[in-house]
Design a protein around this motif. Structure first.
Motif, PDB file in Angstrom:
ATOM      1  N   GLN A 235      38.340  43.355  31.481  1.00 37.05           N
ATOM      2  CA  GLN A 235      38.822  42.011  31.810  1.00 37.05           C
ATOM      3  C   GLN A 235      40.322  41.961  32.054  1.00 37.05           C
ATOM      4  N   LEU A 236      41.089  42.766  31.337  1.00 34.18           N
ATOM      5  CA  LEU A 236      42.540  42.744  31.512  1.00 34.18           C
ATOM      6  C   LEU A 236      42.967  43.115  32.935  1.00 34.18           C
ATOM      7  N   PRO A 237      42.362  44.126  33.581  1.00 34.84           N
ATOM      8  CA  PRO A 237      42.753  44.403  34.970  1.00 34.84           C
ATOM      9  C   PRO A 237      42.496  43.209  35.888  1.00 34.84           C
ATOM     10  N   ARG A 238      41.352  42.538  35.711  1.00 32.13           N
ATOM     11  CA  ARG A 238      41.053  41.349  36.524  1.00 32.13           C
ATOM     12  C   ARG A 238      42.118  40.279  36.292  1.00 32.13           C
ATOM     13  N   LEU A 239      42.463  40.058  35.027  1.00 33.77           N
ATOM     14  CA  LEU A 239      43.458  39.049  34.697  1.00 33.77           C
ATOM     15  C   LEU A 239      44.798  39.360  35.342  1.00 33.77           C
TER      16      LEU A 239
END
Length: 483
Positions: A235-239
């Motif tokens: 999720q962090l890369p998407r964010l």
């Protein structure tokens, strides 16, 4: 620094009899909206990641058109969508349906290293067979020349803006919320669950409370929400992709609790997002959110073959997370001087029964080496704030641990770090995720034999581990002699 200026007028929204009537913002017909100047965020340039984006909607003018399409829906009651469809190819869809949204960013992923790196082991063939991953892991079963098209099988990252959209709370899988849908379409532009319903339309349009209605909303929630082993690498890369390309006027929907909260702390501290933009998604309450523009990002194209379709832990995402979260210059007193042994709580799943034996082996090898005054052993038990974990793993020369969430911290370690993952033999097949992450971060990734069940304490093959650790120490001595 690249800067765009926009002065535009609110357009007349097309008449669409099949959807709920829309009412424009309460502005005089002739009043112009002056958007603040847009520029590449300072943190994108500071952490040297601007090449990981295409800045598509700024280059083609859609930034102006899409932001001008902000309208308020007059709908407030739950209902069934008249004719919901599923959209997998978002690029084609928004090309043919420009009144429903637009492409914010469309960028090719970083190429993999050639030849694609492989795990290291005492014997890779024997280790893969022993851990029963010889047919499950692409890096055990395929040649280096084949791996580039498998890890990942996607080619691009696409970020979309969807008009008057809702965010799913987990209709198909409770641990996989975040799908964007409207009256007309459900946007599955990557497959996040293997359940039969994974590519179904969402036709139940929920009633939205006023507190969950937004003008612009970044949708970053996804796989396993705040779970430590999933939030940072998935999720962090998407964010980060969304925060780089979407206006700072957008609120940011993120998972609540677990590792998500301290990682958001770090993003705030590093100047990547401000606290006032954060909207937490509580998995216990699971409220429905709606926004006049919802932003979402994923890898592309949609992969239908669940058995041969890797689309996460891509080199682009791993490099993005590492650069943004862990690339400030080390202080003069800091250096890569740590041998980190990850310890799971005694008795927990995949805790190492021979934990003390591992320490003895590492201590003995270190004392016999020429590096005894330069390296020290640290036992990592995930205590303290994640900012402290990042600081520690940035100093890692060697990381050793069983498969589990603690291995997520390899994200903070620089290229050239030696990573040793200890596998197991029964229960859920050992996932390939940390091998992929480590190799895409240009670590020296080693896989060590272990035996036992996924959900219970496990044993280490001590002969295998001693061989691996002694080989690592030998290679580090050679590196130091050359430097």
């Amino acid at each position: 620094m690249t800067t765009w200026y926009f002065t535009i007028r609110l357009p007349t929204y097309p008449d669409r009899s099949s959807v709920t009537p829309l009412v424009s913002l309460q502005l005089p017909e002739t009043e112009a909206i002056v958007f603040e100047q847009w520029q590449i965020p300072n943190w994108v340039q500071r952490f040297n990641v601007s090449h990981l984006f295409d800045w598509t909607w700024h280059k083609n003018g859609d930034f102006k058109r899409c932001r001008a399409s902000i309208v308020r829906s007059s709908q407030s009651s739950a209902r069934k969508a008249a004719s919901a469809i599923v959209v997998n190819d978002v690029i084609d869809y928004f090309h043919s349906h420009p009144n429903e949204g637009c492409i914010v960013d469309n960028v090719a992923r970083l190429p993999n290293l050639i030849p694609h790196p492989l795990p290291r082991a005492r014997s890779l063939t024997d280790t893969c067979s022993s851990l029963h991953i010889d047919h499950e892991w692409a890096i055990c079963s395929k040649s280096q020349s084949e791996l580039d098209k498998w890890l990942p099988a996607t080619k691009r990252f696409v970020t979309i803006a969807v008009f008057n959209a809702f965010i799913d709370t987990g209709h198909c899988h409770s641990e996989v919320p975040g799908i964007v849908f409207t009256d007309r379409a459900t946007f599955h532009f990557q497959r996040w669950t293997n359940k039969i319903c994974s590519n179904d339309p969402i036709s139940n349009i929920p009633q939205i409370k006023n507190e969950y209605r937004h003008i612009e909303l970044i949708d970053s929630i996804g796989n396993y929400l705040q779970a430590p082993g999933h939030f940072a690498p998935q999720q962090l890369p998407r964010l980060l992709r969304l925060l780089a390309t979407v206006p700072t006027t957008a609120k940011v929907l993120v998972a609540k609790g677990g590792v998500a909260d301290p990682l958001i702390d770090v993003l705030v501290e590093r100047g990547i997002v401000t606290r006032d933009r954060i909207v937490q998604f509580d998995k216990d309450i699971r409220p429905n959110h709606f926004a006049n523009i919802v932003y979402r990002s994923d890898s592309w194209p949609y992969l239908r073959d669940k058995d041969n379709s890797h689309y996460i832990h891509d080199r682009t995402d791993m490099q993005l997370v590492h650069r943004v979260m862990a690339t400030d210059k080390l202080a003069a007193t800091d250096k890569k001087d740590c041998i980190i042994l990850i310890k799971r709580r005694d008795g927990d799943a995949r805790s190492i029964i021979e934990h003390l034996d591992l320490i003895a082996v590492m201590s003995s090898a270190l004392n016999k080496s020429k590096m005894s005054s330069d390296l020290r052993i640290e036992i990592f038990e995930a205590r303290g704030h994640i900012r402290d974990h990042i600081a520690l793993f940035r100093r890692a020369r060697i990381i050793v641990g069983p498969h589990g969430a603690g291995m997520m911290n390899i994200l903070w370690s620089s290229s050239g770090t030696h990573v040793v993952e200890i596998g197991y033999t029964t229960g859920m097949t050992c996932p390939e995720m940390y091998a992929e992450m480590s190799l895409h971060l240009e670590h020296h990734y080693w896989i060590c034999k272990g035996h036992g069940d996924y959900s219970a304490p496990i044993h280490v093959d001590m002969d295998d581990f001693m061989y691996i650790f002694n080989q690592i120490m030998h290679e580090i001595e050679i590196e130091e002699a050359r430097s």
